[in-house]
Write a protein that holds these residues in place. Structure first.
Motif, PDB file in Angstrom:
ATOM      1  N   ALA A 177       0.830  -1.209   0.000  1.00  0.00           N
ATOM      2  CA  ALA A 177       0.000   0.000   0.000  1.00  0.00           C
ATOM      3  C   ALA A 177       0.861   1.254   0.000  1.00  0.00           C
ATOM      4  O   ALA A 177       0.566   2.227  -0.717  1.00  0.00           O
ATOM      5  CB  ALA A 177      -0.921  -0.014   1.214  1.00  0.00           C
ATOM      6  N   LEU A 178       1.924   1.244   0.788  1.00  0.00           N
ATOM      7  CA  LEU A 178       2.807   2.404   0.832  1.00  0.00           C
ATOM      8  C   LEU A 178       3.505   2.615  -0.502  1.00  0.00           C
ATOM      9  O   LEU A 178       3.619   3.750  -0.995  1.00  0.00           O
ATOM     10  CB  LEU A 178       3.839   2.232   1.944  1.00  0.00           C
ATOM     11  CG  LEU A 178       3.302   2.365   3.374  1.00  0.00           C
ATOM     12  CD1 LEU A 178       4.361   1.929   4.378  1.00  0.00           C
ATOM     13  CD2 LEU A 178       2.861   3.796   3.652  1.00  0.00           C
ATOM     14  N   ILE A 211       2.471   1.738  -3.518  1.00  0.00           N
ATOM     15  CA  ILE A 211       1.512   2.227  -4.512  1.00  0.00           C
ATOM     16  C   ILE A 211       1.256   3.723  -4.325  1.00  0.00           C
ATOM     17  O   ILE A 211       1.301   4.508  -5.276  1.00  0.00           O
ATOM     18  CB  ILE A 211       0.193   1.428  -4.425  1.00  0.00           C
ATOM     19  CG1 ILE A 211       0.423  -0.006  -4.911  1.00  0.00           C
ATOM     20  CG2 ILE A 211      -0.907   2.103  -5.244  1.00  0.00           C
ATOM     21  CD1 ILE A 211      -0.759  -0.930  -4.671  1.00  0.00           C
ATOM     22  N   ASN A 212       0.996   4.117  -3.088  1.00  0.00           N
ATOM     23  CA  ASN A 212       0.676   5.512  -2.824  1.00  0.00           C
ATOM     24  C   ASN A 212       1.867   6.445  -3.012  1.00  0.00           C
ATOM     25  O   ASN A 212       1.718   7.551  -3.540  1.00  0.00           O
ATOM     26  CB  ASN A 212       0.120   5.654  -1.402  1.00  0.00           C
ATOM     27  CG  ASN A 212      -1.335   5.250  -1.300  1.00  0.00           C
ATOM     28  OD1 ASN A 212      -2.229   6.051  -1.587  1.00  0.00           O
ATOM     29  ND2 ASN A 212      -1.593   4.008  -0.925  1.00  0.00           N
ATOM     30  N   ALA A 235       2.870   6.673  -6.766  1.00  0.00           N
ATOM     31  CA  ALA A 235       1.894   7.473  -7.504  1.00  0.00           C
ATOM     32  C   ALA A 235       2.176   8.963  -7.357  1.00  0.00           C
ATOM     33  O   ALA A 235       1.766   9.767  -8.198  1.00  0.00           O
ATOM     34  CB  ALA A 235       0.482   7.161  -7.031  1.00  0.00           C
ATOM     35  N   ARG A 236       2.880   9.326  -6.285  1.00  0.00           N
ATOM     36  CA  ARG A 236       3.222  10.726  -6.044  1.00  0.00           C
ATOM     37  C   ARG A 236       4.683  11.000  -6.364  1.00  0.00           C
ATOM     38  O   ARG A 236       5.281  11.939  -5.845  1.00  0.00           O
ATOM     39  CB  ARG A 236       2.872  11.095  -4.613  1.00  0.00           C
ATOM     40  CG  ARG A 236       1.354  11.125  -4.385  1.00  0.00           C
ATOM     41  CD  ARG A 236       0.992  11.040  -2.926  1.00  0.00           C
ATOM     42  NE  ARG A 236      -0.460  11.129  -2.723  1.00  0.00           N
ATOM     43  CZ  ARG A 236      -1.304  10.114  -2.826  1.00  0.00           C
ATOM     44  NH1 ARG A 236      -0.828   8.900  -3.147  1.00  0.00           N
ATOM     45  NH2 ARG A 236      -2.593  10.271  -2.638  1.00  0.00           N
ATOM     46  N   SER A 280      -3.777   7.750   8.481  1.00  0.00           N
ATOM     47  CA  SER A 280      -4.305   8.114   7.167  1.00  0.00           C
ATOM     48  C   SER A 280      -3.134   8.374   6.230  1.00  0.00           C
ATOM     49  O   SER A 280      -2.096   8.904   6.645  1.00  0.00           O
ATOM     50  CB  SER A 280      -5.191   9.360   7.255  1.00  0.00           C
ATOM     51  OG  SER A 280      -4.405  10.517   7.410  1.00  0.00           O
ATOM     52  N   MET A 281      -3.296   8.012   4.973  1.00  0.00           N
ATOM     53  CA  MET A 281      -2.228   8.227   4.000  1.00  0.00           C
ATOM     54  C   MET A 281      -1.953   9.714   3.818  1.00  0.00           C
ATOM     55  O   MET A 281      -0.801  10.127   3.624  1.00  0.00           O
ATOM     56  CB  MET A 281      -2.600   7.579   2.661  1.00  0.00           C
ATOM     57  CG  MET A 281      -1.445   7.503   1.683  1.00  0.00           C
ATOM     58  SD  MET A 281      -0.009   6.567   2.293  1.00  0.00           S
ATOM     59  CE  MET A 281      -0.713   4.927   2.464  1.00  0.00           C
ATOM     60  N   ASP A 282      -2.993  10.540   3.902  1.00  0.00           N
ATOM     61  CA  ASP A 282      -2.794  11.990   3.764  1.00  0.00           C
ATOM     62  C   ASP A 282      -1.887  12.523   4.869  1.00  0.00           C
ATOM     63  O   ASP A 282      -1.025  13.372   4.627  1.00  0.00           O
ATOM     64  CB  ASP A 282      -4.136  12.714   3.795  1.00  0.00           C
ATOM     65  CG  ASP A 282      -4.926  12.544   2.507  1.00  0.00           C
ATOM     66  OD1 ASP A 282      -4.314  12.153   1.489  1.00  0.00           O
ATOM     67  OD2 ASP A 282      -6.142  12.791   2.517  1.00  0.00           O
ATOM     68  N   LEU A 299       1.730  11.391   4.175  1.00  0.00           N
ATOM     69  CA  LEU A 299       2.313  12.159   3.078  1.00  0.00           C
ATOM     70  C   LEU A 299       2.666  13.571   3.519  1.00  0.00           C
ATOM     71  O   LEU A 299       3.708  14.117   3.131  1.00  0.00           O
ATOM     72  CB  LEU A 299       1.346  12.195   1.888  1.00  0.00           C
ATOM     73  CG  LEU A 299       1.171  10.861   1.161  1.00  0.00           C
ATOM     74  CD1 LEU A 299      -0.027  10.926   0.218  1.00  0.00           C
ATOM     75  CD2 LEU A 299       2.434  10.493   0.388  1.00  0.00           C
TER      76      LEU A 299
END
Length: 227
Positions: free
Chosen positions: A16-17, A19-20, A23-24, A104-106, A109
């Motif tokens: 998951a990390l 991918i996220n 993507a950024r 949360s991913m936000d 980040l």
């Protein structure tokens, strides 16, 4: 491209990390053990490390201490350990920030952006390059602190906080300004961060941390550096 080393033994979370982050436009490498993390940190020189404390072969705090023996790379702890004692252990060992699971991913980040922003922030040309006190010297250009003949190791967060204070000698720097500059707008009310990091700076720099001479608290307002 910012290089991130993810140290985590949960394959699903690593996926998951990756991918996220990818993507950024982060470049991501992963390690599932402390030993592999230390090897990759030395070989690949990441820009930031995201570290779980519960690793199968060693405690994550020991990984932090080992990295801090030779590198000031920002370390963001990601852990299911929620007690304040565990957080202080990690911060005292040299971690720059601590995110509790679940997260949360936000939020993650945002903290990654803050960590890399602190590390890459340039020293302003109009600043005094060296700040000297009776007990320590701060070289702003080289980003080094010395007590006598000994170099004082600071984490990137500790350095940025000290830098803000010593470049405003004699002036009150508000808690809000310090939080905004060092951690970003999401953490403008997290005064406990300041208390933890000011305590760490005092332990490293003050002759008597219990009665600070240089890093002064203005109760309810902020902090002041008295050269």
């Amino acid at each position: 491209m910012t290089r991130v080393l993810v140290v985590e033994d949960d394959p699903q979370l690593v996926r998951a990390l990756k991918i996220n982050l990818q993507a950024r436009r982060y470049e991501v490498q992963a390690a599932g053990t402390g030993a592999e993390a230390l090897r990759l940190a030395a070989a690949r020189k990441p820009d930031v490390i995201v570290l779980d404390l519960g690793l199968p072969d060693m405690d994550g705090v020991d990984v932090i201490k080992a990295v801090r023996g030779w590198s000031g790379v920002p370390i963001l702890v990601l852990s299911a350990r929620h007690t304040s004692e565990e957080k202080v252990r990690a911060l005292d060992a040299g971690a720059d920030d601590y995110v509790s699971k679940p997260f949360s991913m936000d939020e993650l980040l945002a903290r990654l952006r803050a960590a890399t922003r602190r590390e890459s922030a340039p020293v302003q040309a109009d600043r005094v390059p060296v700040v000297t006190t009776e007990d320590f010297t701060v070289d702003l250009a080289a980003k080094k602190v010395r007590r006598g003949e000994r170099t004082v190791r600071l984490t990137p967060t500790e350095w940025h906080l000290l830098e803000l204070l010593v470049t405003h000698p004699g002036h009150l720097v508000s808690r809000r300004k310090l939080l905004l500059e060092v951690w970003g707008p999401t953490y403008s009310e997290n005064t406990n961060y300041l208390r933890v990091y000011m305590a760490q700076l005092r332990r490293k720099l003050e002759p008597n941390p219990a009665q600070p001479r240089y890093l002064i608290t203005e109760a309810g307002m902020g902090y002041r550096f008295e050269p």
